[in-house]
Scaffold this motif. Structure first.
Motif, PDB file in Angstrom:
ATOM      1  N   LEU A   1     -57.753  -5.422-145.494  1.00  0.00           N
ATOM      2  CA  LEU A   1     -56.493  -4.778-146.243  1.00  0.00           C
ATOM      3  C   LEU A   1     -55.701  -5.584-146.660  1.00  0.00           C
ATOM      4  O   LEU A   1     -54.697  -4.867-146.847  1.00  0.00           O
TER       5      LEU A   1
ATOM      6  N   ARG B   1     -57.515   0.304-147.663  1.00  0.00           N
ATOM      7  CA  ARG B   1     -56.476  -0.636-148.720  1.00  0.00           C
ATOM      8  C   ARG B   1     -56.116   0.457-150.136  1.00  0.00           C
ATOM      9  O   ARG B   1     -55.237   1.328-150.660  1.00  0.00           O
TER      10      ARG B   1
ATOM     11  N   THR C   1     -51.977   1.811-145.649  1.00  0.00           N
ATOM     12  CA  THR C   1     -52.668   0.167-145.496  1.00  0.00           C
ATOM     13  C   THR C   1     -50.915   0.045-145.372  1.00  0.00           C
ATOM     14  O   THR C   1     -51.338  -1.123-144.056  1.00  0.00           O
TER      15      THR C   1
ATOM     16  N   ARG D   1     -49.812  -3.038-142.001  1.00  0.00           N
ATOM     17  CA  ARG D   1     -49.979  -4.371-142.310  1.00  0.00           C
ATOM     18  C   ARG D   1     -49.251  -5.489-141.179  1.00  0.00           C
ATOM     19  O   ARG D   1     -50.085  -6.305-140.507  1.00  0.00           O
TER      20      ARG D   1
END
Length: 292
Positions: A24, A157, A164, A168
């Motif tokens: 990611l 992503r 994303t 995170r």
């Protein structure tokens, strides 16, 4: 949770979460950034792939470790850096973009380099033919547990950048929780011998971390690489992906050895001490040299 469930279900899922989190944070540019930082990338990867296994071998022989623990230490030394390195590099005012690039490239290279190092260790210390890698089926398993989750994370992503960004933070927290959980599993499976193992490998593990951090900083500096990039290299080389090493050691289809997982579990706990001290020392410099 019994050991069978832990090794066949929990550990692969746990590692998948960690590697998905790495994915990611990556883009294709992170792999091509080596063109921008060729010297720093090549020097750091040479330290990680060539020098560290030799340093670890020297420590293993110096301390005359039990052969199974020696293989576990070599497995740890061959493991690439992880997301923890990116965190400490950020705290130390290092070049985190270089960290991400090194993690991405080294994770790909580890599919080949890690099995080679472990096979040599198995042959040298145990005279056994039970190995990972250099056998197509087992190489495929290492590829799957290392790279497939990373690729999935990169696709997510690319296709859903807003999602994303929201994920995170939670994924970083989940990765830390997973690291702790994996260490607990490894220690639990060897709970009857854990104090003895701490005595046997604790000093070796922390010395490996200290030497890795030292090599990771000073070799690039000797190669005339600027300070922020050298800081990034120090943490990338000094902080190994202990989750990956533990998973490979415990996996019934790979090494299937709780004892081999002990060095990585001990290291996963102790590495925060020298890494934290070094990050604090680097962070004291408020005006690091700009990247050239």
């Amino acid at each position: 949770m019994n050991s069978s469930t832990a090794t066949t279900v929990f550990l692969p899922v746990a590692l998948g979460i960690v590697m998905l989190g790495l994915g990611l944070s990556l883009t294709v540019a992170d792999f091509t950034r080596v063109v921008r930082y060729p010297k720093a990338t090549i020097v750091a990867l040479a330290c990680q792939i060539l020098i560290l296994p030799l340093v670890c071998l020297g420590l293993v022989l110096l301390f005359d470790l039990d052969p199974v623990l020696a293989v576990g230490m070599m497995l740890l030394a061959a493991a690439p850096g992880g997301t923890t390195a990116n965190l400490f590099s950020h705290l130390a005012r290092g070049d985190v973009a270089l960290n991400v690039t090194l993690t991405a490239i080294n994770s790909v290279l580890a599919v080949v380099t890690l099995p080679i190092v472990v096979n040599l260790a198995l042959s040298g210390f145990l005279d056994g033919d039970d190995s990972i890698g250099l056998q197509p089926a087992k190489m495929l398993q290492v590829f799957a547990i290392v790279l497939v989750p990373v690729a999935i994370g990169m696709v997510i992503r690319n296709k859903a950048p807003e999602f994303t960004e929201r994920m995170r933070g939670p994924v970083k927290i989940a990765s830390i929780v997973v690291l702790v959980a994996v260490i607990v599993v490894a220690v639990w499976q060897e709970r009857e011998n854990v104090l003895g193992y701490l005595r046997d490998v604790g000093l070796v593990a922390i010395l490996l971390c200290v030497l890795s951090l030292t090599i990771g900083y000073f070799v690039p500096r000797l190669a005339k690489i600027e300070r922020r990039q050298s800081i990034a290299a120090a943490f990338e080389i000094g902080l190994h992906n202990s989750t990956l090493a533990i998973t490979i050691a415990l996996s019934p289809s790979l090494l299937n050895s709780a004892e081999m997982a002990v060095p990585a579990a001990v290291y996963g706990i102790l590495m925060f001490i020298p890494a934290g001290v070094l990050a604090a020392l680097f962070a004291r410099d408020r005006e690091p040299a700009p990247i050239q």
